[in-house]
Design a protein around this motif. Structure first.
Motif, PDB file in Angstrom:
ATOM      1  N   PRO A   1      -9.878   0.634  -8.659  1.00 49.43           N
ATOM      2  CA  PRO A   1     -10.738   1.330  -9.118  1.00 49.43           C
ATOM      3  C   PRO A   1     -11.254   2.761  -8.546  1.00 49.43           C
ATOM      4  O   PRO A   1     -11.757   2.548  -7.528  1.00 49.43           O
ATOM      5  CB  PRO A   1     -11.629   0.317  -9.991  1.00 49.43           C
ATOM      6  CG  PRO A   1     -11.307  -0.648  -9.850  1.00 49.43           C
ATOM      7  CD  PRO A   1     -10.462  -0.910  -8.655  1.00 49.43           C
ATOM      8  N   LEU A   2     -11.071   3.716  -9.147  1.00 50.08           N
ATOM      9  CA  LEU A   2     -11.395   4.944  -8.215  1.00 50.08           C
ATOM     10  C   LEU A   2     -12.980   5.401  -9.077  1.00 50.08           C
ATOM     11  O   LEU A   2     -13.200   6.584  -9.555  1.00 50.08           O
ATOM     12  CB  LEU A   2     -10.576   6.203  -8.638  1.00 50.08           C
ATOM     13  CG  LEU A   2      -9.171   5.857  -8.078  1.00 50.08           C
ATOM     14  CD1 LEU A   2      -8.166   6.989  -8.444  1.00 50.08           C
ATOM     15  CD2 LEU A   2      -9.270   5.647  -6.651  1.00 50.08           C
TER      16      LEU A   2
ATOM     17  N   GLY B   1     -10.858   1.659  -4.895  1.00 49.39           N
ATOM     18  CA  GLY B   1      -9.715   2.180  -4.402  1.00 49.39           C
ATOM     19  C   GLY B   1     -10.111   3.623  -3.520  1.00 49.39           C
ATOM     20  O   GLY B   1     -11.299   3.859  -3.367  1.00 49.39           O
TER      21      GLY B   1
ATOM     22  N   SER C   1       0.778  -1.049   0.051  1.00 51.75           N
ATOM     23  CA  SER C   1      -0.093   0.019   0.040  1.00 51.75           C
ATOM     24  C   SER C   1       0.900   1.193  -0.057  1.00 51.75           C
ATOM     25  O   SER C   1       1.835   1.278   0.870  1.00 51.75           O
ATOM     26  CB  SER C   1      -0.764   0.021   1.299  1.00 51.75           C
ATOM     27  OG  SER C   1      -1.712   1.272   1.280  1.00 51.75           O
ATOM     28  N   LYS C   2       0.778   2.129  -0.946  1.00 50.88           N
ATOM     29  CA  LYS C   2       1.446   3.409  -0.827  1.00 50.88           C
ATOM     30  C   LYS C   2       0.875   4.394   0.010  1.00 50.88           C
ATOM     31  O   LYS C   2       1.789   5.210   0.465  1.00 50.88           O
ATOM     32  CB  LYS C   2       1.733   3.761  -2.400  1.00 50.88           C
ATOM     33  CG  LYS C   2       2.737   4.919  -2.588  1.00 50.88           C
ATOM     34  CD  LYS C   2       2.947   5.137  -4.217  1.00 50.88           C
ATOM     35  CE  LYS C   2       3.969   6.337  -4.206  1.00 50.88           C
ATOM     36  NZ  LYS C   2       4.350   6.281  -5.694  1.00 50.88           N
ATOM     37  N   ARG C   3      -0.315   4.515  -0.252  1.00 48.98           N
ATOM     38  CA  ARG C   3      -0.939   5.644   0.519  1.00 48.98           C
ATOM     39  C   ARG C   3      -2.175   5.324   1.561  1.00 48.98           C
ATOM     40  O   ARG C   3      -2.970   6.089   2.024  1.00 48.98           O
ATOM     41  CB  ARG C   3      -1.696   6.370  -0.606  1.00 48.98           C
ATOM     42  CG  ARG C   3      -0.752   7.103  -1.361  1.00 48.98           C
ATOM     43  CD  ARG C   3      -1.470   8.183  -2.641  1.00 48.98           C
ATOM     44  NE  ARG C   3      -0.295   8.907  -3.426  1.00 48.98           N
ATOM     45  CZ  ARG C   3       0.019   8.422  -4.434  1.00 48.98           C
ATOM     46  NH1 ARG C   3      -0.252   7.258  -4.878  1.00 48.98           N
ATOM     47  NH2 ARG C   3       1.165   9.333  -5.050  1.00 48.98           N
TER      48      ARG C   3
ATOM     49  N   LEU D   1      -8.307   7.651  -3.173  1.00 49.58           N
ATOM     50  CA  LEU D   1      -7.211   8.590  -3.489  1.00 49.58           C
ATOM     51  C   LEU D   1      -7.637   9.959  -2.791  1.00 49.58           C
ATOM     52  O   LEU D   1      -8.817  10.496  -3.114  1.00 49.58           O
ATOM     53  CB  LEU D   1      -7.187   8.893  -4.997  1.00 49.58           C
ATOM     54  CG  LEU D   1      -6.132   9.694  -5.471  1.00 49.58           C
ATOM     55  CD1 LEU D   1      -4.931   9.194  -5.185  1.00 49.58           C
ATOM     56  CD2 LEU D   1      -5.986  10.041  -6.915  1.00 49.58           C
TER      57      LEU D   1
ATOM     58  N   MET E   1      -4.483  13.596 -10.572  1.00 51.63           N
ATOM     59  CA  MET E   1      -5.463  12.625 -10.754  1.00 51.63           C
ATOM     60  C   MET E   1      -6.604  13.008  -9.596  1.00 51.63           C
ATOM     61  O   MET E   1      -7.662  12.922  -9.942  1.00 51.63           O
ATOM     62  CB  MET E   1      -4.957  11.157 -10.500  1.00 51.63           C
ATOM     63  CG  MET E   1      -4.333  10.371 -11.598  1.00 51.63           C
ATOM     64  SD  MET E   1      -4.012   8.838 -11.370  1.00 51.63           S
ATOM     65  CE  MET E   1      -5.352   7.972 -11.050  1.00 51.63           C
TER      66      MET E   1
ATOM     67  N   SER F   1      -6.703  -3.427  -5.226  1.00 47.46           N
ATOM     68  CA  SER F   1      -7.437  -2.361  -5.132  1.00 47.46           C
ATOM     69  C   SER F   1      -6.759  -1.076  -5.598  1.00 47.46           C
ATOM     70  O   SER F   1      -5.616  -1.289  -5.701  1.00 47.46           O
ATOM     71  CB  SER F   1      -7.481  -1.742  -3.434  1.00 47.46           C
ATOM     72  OG  SER F   1      -7.701  -0.427  -3.250  1.00 47.46           O
TER      73      SER F   1
ATOM     74  N   ALA G   1      -0.689   1.712 -12.231  1.00 46.39           N
ATOM     75  CA  ALA G   1      -0.584   1.727 -13.878  1.00 46.39           C
ATOM     76  C   ALA G   1      -0.723  -0.079 -13.948  1.00 46.39           C
ATOM     77  O   ALA G   1       0.098  -0.628 -14.525  1.00 46.39           O
ATOM     78  CB  ALA G   1       0.698   1.930 -14.078  1.00 46.39           C
ATOM     79  N   ASN G   2      -1.927  -0.488 -13.390  1.00 44.42           N
ATOM     80  CA  ASN G   2      -2.160  -1.915 -13.835  1.00 44.42           C
ATOM     81  C   ASN G   2      -0.935  -3.026 -13.173  1.00 44.42           C
ATOM     82  O   ASN G   2      -1.132  -3.915 -13.155  1.00 44.42           O
ATOM     83  CB  ASN G   2      -2.373  -2.481 -15.332  1.00 44.42           C
ATOM     84  CG  ASN G   2      -3.471  -1.839 -15.697  1.00 44.42           C
ATOM     85  OD1 ASN G   2      -4.452  -1.776 -15.087  1.00 44.42           O
ATOM     86  ND2 ASN G   2      -3.400  -1.368 -16.987  1.00 44.42           N
TER      87      ASN G   2
ATOM     88  N   GLU H   1      -3.976  -0.896   2.821  1.00 45.16           N
ATOM     89  CA  GLU H   1      -3.911  -1.409   4.318  1.00 45.16           C
ATOM     90  C   GLU H   1      -5.065  -1.452   4.872  1.00 45.16           C
ATOM     91  O   GLU H   1      -5.282  -2.275   5.843  1.00 45.16           O
ATOM     92  CB  GLU H   1      -2.785  -0.561   4.948  1.00 45.16           C
ATOM     93  CG  GLU H   1      -2.558  -0.769   6.364  1.00 45.16           C
ATOM     94  CD  GLU H   1      -1.732   0.257   7.331  1.00 45.16           C
ATOM     95  OE1 GLU H   1      -1.072   0.923   6.516  1.00 45.16           O
ATOM     96  OE2 GLU H   1      -1.617   0.170   8.467  1.00 45.16           O
TER      97      GLU H   1
ATOM     98  N   ALA I   1      -2.075  -2.634  -4.029  1.00 45.21           N
ATOM     99  CA  ALA I   1      -2.684  -1.267  -4.401  1.00 45.21           C
ATOM    100  C   ALA I   1      -2.228  -1.254  -6.227  1.00 45.21           C
ATOM    101  O   ALA I   1      -1.000  -1.721  -6.390  1.00 45.21           O
ATOM    102  CB  ALA I   1      -2.115   0.009  -3.822  1.00 45.21           C
TER     103      ALA I   1
END
Ligand SMILES: Cc1cc2nc3c(=O)[nH]c(=O)nc-3n(C[C@H](O)[C@H](O)[C@H](O)COP(=O)(O)O)c2cc1C
Length: 176
Positions: free
Chosen positions: A88-89, A121, A10-12, A123, A135, A86, A58-59, A16, A55
């Motif tokens: 799609p927004l 997801g 998980s980056k953001r 953002l 984005m 995870s 880019a696929n 998580e 997460a």
């Protein structure tokens, strides 16, 4: 009691959060579920089953999830493993099954994963990073669906403990 590891790349923080909810559901269903970031996992073989979430950027899965699978490919191949991605927004994950991306499918094949689910997801509007910020101006929000996550986690608990009496399905209010 069966021990289940839930780990995530998980980056953001959004993925998580899903991992934590999955583990919570598994505990309600009578499993001993532990949530750890991939770097903190010492011994995969100490668990009876593993769930790995990644997460999508880019696929592709965020690198810590990919690296976890590569690092433990031999152990994972010998145990029940499920993946989730995870996300799609938009509402697409809640509306229908979204297949794993090519890269995630290849990882699944390496460890003979039993199944996969794509969840929506998140953002945040104040996301850091050049592309993420751009984005976020178009589509900031949280599409993680507690009911969707709950149903999937329950289905895994049922697969791990066939025939166990299920706990009552929570109401929408209890989920939030
Ligand atoms: C730069 C960037 C690229 C992304 N690429 C994808 C993608 O290819 N597919 C997808 O479904 N979601 C994509 N997303 C959405 C993320 O997967 C979503 O925000 C996710 O919840 C992030 O998880 P994290 O908070 O755990 O890092 C992208 C988001 C960003 C910022």
């Amino acid at each position: 009691m069966m021990r289940v590891l839930v780990t995530y790349g998980s980056k953001r923080g959004g993925t998580e959060g899903i991992a934590r909810q999955v583990a919570e559901v598994l505990r309600t269903e009578g499993l001993d579920a532990e949530v750890l970031p991939p770097g903190d996992v010492v011994d995969v073989s100490a668990y009876d089953a593993v769930i790995v979430g990644g997460a999508l950027y880019a696929n592709r899965w965020y690198r810590t999830a990919r690296h976890f699978v590569h690092r433990h490919v031999h152990e994972l191949r010998e145990m029940p493993v499920w993946f989730f991605s995870s996300g799609p927004l938009d509402d697409s994950a809640a509306e229908g099954l979204i297949e794993p991306t090519a890269q995630v499918r290849a990882l699944m094949e390496q460890v003979h994963a039993l199944g996969h689910m794509t969840f929506g997801g998140r953002l945040e509007a104040n996301a850091k990073g050049f592309i993420a910020r751009a984005m976020a101006r178009q589509r900031a929000g949280d599409w993680r669906d507690a009911g969707h996550i709950h149903r999937w986690a329950r289905s895994l608990a049922e697969e791990l403990q066939p025939g166990r009496e299920e706990s009552p399905v929570p109401t929408e209010t209890e989920l939030h």
